[in-house]
Design an enzyme around this catalytic site. Sequence first.
Site, short mmCIF file in Angstrom:
data_model
loop_
_atom_site.label_atom_id
_atom_site.label_comp_id
_atom_site.label_asym_id
_atom_site.label_seq_id
_atom_site.Cartn_x
_atom_site.Cartn_y
_atom_site.Cartn_z
N GLY A 20 0.87 -1.21 0.04
CA GLY A 20 -0.08 -0.11 0.04
C GLY A 20 0.71 1.22 -0.09
O GLY A 20 0.40 2.20 -0.40
N GLU A 65 4.12 4.56 6.09
CA GLU A 65 3.17 3.53 6.03
C GLU A 65 2.13 4.27 5.23
O GLU A 65 2.03 5.43 5.12
CB GLU A 65 2.53 3.11 7.35
CG GLU A 65 2.92 1.77 7.92
CD GLU A 65 1.81 0.56 7.39
OE1 GLU A 65 1.57 0.88 5.91
OE2 GLU A 65 1.57 0.04 7.84
N ASP A 66 1.15 3.60 4.82
CA ASP A 66 -0.11 3.91 3.94
C ASP A 66 -1.24 4.68 5.03
O ASP A 66 -1.63 5.61 4.91
CB ASP A 66 -0.50 2.98 2.99
CG ASP A 66 -0.75 1.89 3.46
OD1 ASP A 66 -0.81 1.44 4.61
OD2 ASP A 66 -1.56 0.89 2.63
N ASP A 76 -4.32 2.13 11.20
CA ASP A 76 -5.88 1.67 11.13
C ASP A 76 -6.12 1.02 12.59
O ASP A 76 -6.02 1.78 13.59
CB ASP A 76 -6.35 0.76 10.18
CG ASP A 76 -7.80 0.60 9.84
OD1 ASP A 76 -8.65 1.65 10.21
OD2 ASP A 76 -8.13 -0.53 9.45
N LYS A 82 -6.44 6.85 10.88
CA LYS A 82 -7.88 6.78 11.20
C LYS A 82 -7.79 6.36 12.93
O LYS A 82 -8.32 5.12 12.82
CB LYS A 82 -8.20 5.07 10.37
CG LYS A 82 -9.65 5.48 9.58
CD LYS A 82 -10.11 4.08 9.20
CE LYS A 82 -9.86 3.97 7.75
NZ LYS A 82 -10.24 2.66 7.44
N PHE A 124 -13.88 3.46 4.49
CA PHE A 124 -12.95 2.66 3.97
C PHE A 124 -12.57 3.40 2.70
O PHE A 124 -13.56 3.77 1.81
CB PHE A 124 -13.56 1.37 3.45
CG PHE A 124 -12.59 0.37 2.99
CD1 PHE A 124 -11.94 -0.32 3.88
CD2 PHE A 124 -12.51 0.27 1.50
CE1 PHE A 124 -10.64 -1.35 3.28
CE2 PHE A 124 -11.40 -0.64 1.05
CZ PHE A 124 -10.57 -1.25 1.95
N VAL A 125 -11.50 3.76 2.53
CA VAL A 125 -10.92 4.42 1.55
C VAL A 125 -10.00 3.58 0.46
O VAL A 125 -9.35 2.79 0.61
CB VAL A 125 -10.02 5.68 2.05
CG1 VAL A 125 -11.11 6.61 2.75
CG2 VAL A 125 -9.07 5.39 2.88
N ASP A 148 -5.91 -0.24 -1.35
CA ASP A 148 -6.63 -0.96 -2.24
C ASP A 148 -7.79 -1.65 -1.52
O ASP A 148 -8.11 -1.67 -0.62
CB ASP A 148 -5.75 -2.36 -2.64
CG ASP A 148 -5.95 -3.28 -1.35
OD1 ASP A 148 -5.21 -2.86 -0.48
OD2 ASP A 148 -6.12 -4.50 -1.45
#
Length: 179
Positions: free
Chosen positions: A43, A97-98, A101, A129, A152-153, A159
Amino acid sequence: MINDIKEILISEEQIQAKVKELAAQISREYAGKDPVFIGVLKGVVIFFADMVRNVDIPCQIDFMSISSYSGTTTTGRTEIRKDVSVDIKDRHVIILEDIFDTGTSLTFTVNHLLNKQPASLKVCTFLDKPDRRRPGVTLKPDYVGYTIPNEFVVGYGLDFNEHYRNLPYVGILKPELYE
Ligand code: IMP
Ligand code: MG
């Protein structure tokens, strides 16, 4: 692809402005330290490539890959698929990091890399998030691009079922596509 997006949350222009800001801050703080940027695949690849091209001090890059299994128990298991190849002992490490979460993957990654005794270790996540954080996760990212609501993005590397990573912006996926 665009028809699957409910709303564009962060535009291409906003992303590029934020990347420049984060890269400039890190370049100032790590001048003379020859840091190692470590990306957690897959990601992060788009954010990673944008970040390191905007960092204007000497640095090195490396990648790792982990897999999370959530079996029948409530605790998911995380394993390393590919470890770093650069020797990070006594080096200044920045994990890119992407998205942060639940915090499970980054907590695992940080603990794994700390075992290799870097001189310092910081975390830079493009998205955060916080509403989704798993209880007991104490890790706090040192650099955050955007804090986002509990949606959810996809896009900019993120992805859904391995698709949408190539969208140049971050969008909220239409919930009917995964509900
Ligand atoms: P964690 O829950 O903090 O361990 O995040 C694990 C991984 O879940 C992230 O690295 C992402 O690949 C993925 N992820 C979490 N939230 C989203 C999202 O909103 N869209 C796409 N992928 C996500
Ligand atoms: Mg993913």
